[in-house]
Scaffold this motif. Structure first.
Motif, PDB file in Angstrom:
ATOM      1  N   LYS A   1       8.493   4.664  -6.837  1.00  0.00           N
ATOM      2  CA  LYS A   1       7.163   4.164  -6.518  1.00  0.00           C
ATOM      3  C   LYS A   1       6.162   4.990  -7.317  1.00  0.00           C
ATOM      4  O   LYS A   1       6.216   6.216  -7.291  1.00  0.00           O
ATOM      5  CB  LYS A   1       6.914   4.302  -5.015  1.00  0.00           C
ATOM      6  N   ASN A   2       5.266   4.319  -8.032  1.00  0.00           N
ATOM      7  CA  ASN A   2       4.317   5.065  -8.854  1.00  0.00           C
ATOM      8  C   ASN A   2       3.093   5.480  -8.046  1.00  0.00           C
ATOM      9  O   ASN A   2       2.963   5.147  -6.864  1.00  0.00           O
ATOM     10  CB  ASN A   2       3.951   4.289 -10.126  1.00  0.00           C
ATOM     11  N   GLU A   3       2.178   6.176  -8.694  1.00  0.00           N
ATOM     12  CA  GLU A   3       1.007   6.727  -8.016  1.00  0.00           C
ATOM     13  C   GLU A   3       0.037   5.645  -7.529  1.00  0.00           C
ATOM     14  O   GLU A   3      -0.850   5.920  -6.722  1.00  0.00           O
ATOM     15  CB  GLU A   3       0.273   7.725  -8.930  1.00  0.00           C
ATOM     16  N   HIS A   4       0.224   4.414  -7.988  1.00  0.00           N
ATOM     17  CA  HIS A   4      -0.622   3.300  -7.573  1.00  0.00           C
ATOM     18  C   HIS A   4       0.021   2.480  -6.454  1.00  0.00           C
ATOM     19  O   HIS A   4      -0.541   1.461  -6.039  1.00  0.00           O
ATOM     20  CB  HIS A   4      -0.944   2.394  -8.757  1.00  0.00           C
ATOM     21  N   GLY A   5       1.192   2.893  -6.009  1.00  0.00           N
ATOM     22  CA  GLY A   5       1.877   2.197  -4.925  1.00  0.00           C
ATOM     23  C   GLY A   5       2.785   1.069  -5.364  1.00  0.00           C
ATOM     24  O   GLY A   5       3.355   0.379  -4.527  1.00  0.00           O
TER      25      GLY A   5
ATOM     26  N   GLN B   1       5.076  -5.475  -6.047  1.00  0.00           N
ATOM     27  CA  GLN B   1       4.372  -4.946  -4.881  1.00  0.00           C
ATOM     28  C   GLN B   1       5.348  -4.435  -3.822  1.00  0.00           C
ATOM     29  O   GLN B   1       4.996  -3.573  -3.024  1.00  0.00           O
ATOM     30  CB  GLN B   1       3.467  -6.023  -4.275  1.00  0.00           C
TER      31      GLN B   1
END
Length: 73
Positions: free
Chosen positions: A24-28, A44
């Motif tokens: 999961k990246n820093e943007h969710g 998502q």
């Protein structure tokens, strides 16, 4: 597959022989990586990322086995 999600990449024909990692990246966004082909995709949800990865891996394989002689990839 390395992941906290309860999803199975082998449910997708294109990912039967794949070595998939999920993160999961820093943007969710959920990122799915196929370590064999080097193809990655995102979504998502973990399920969406995996479905997108299956489509991307299939496209990669089709492009890599292009029998017309075009070397665009």
């Amino acid at each position: 597959m390395s992941s906290d999600a309860d999803i199975d990449p082998s449910e997708y024909e294109a990912l039967e022989d794949a070595d998939v990692t999920m993160r999961k990246n820093e943007h969710g966004l959920h990122i799915a990586d196929d370590e064999v082909t080097g193809v990655s995709s995102q979504g998502q949800t973990p399920e969406e990322a995996l479905a997108n990865l299956a489509a991307a891996v299939e496209s990669h394989r089709e492009a890599s086995s292009d029998e017309t002689g075009d070397d665009w990839l």
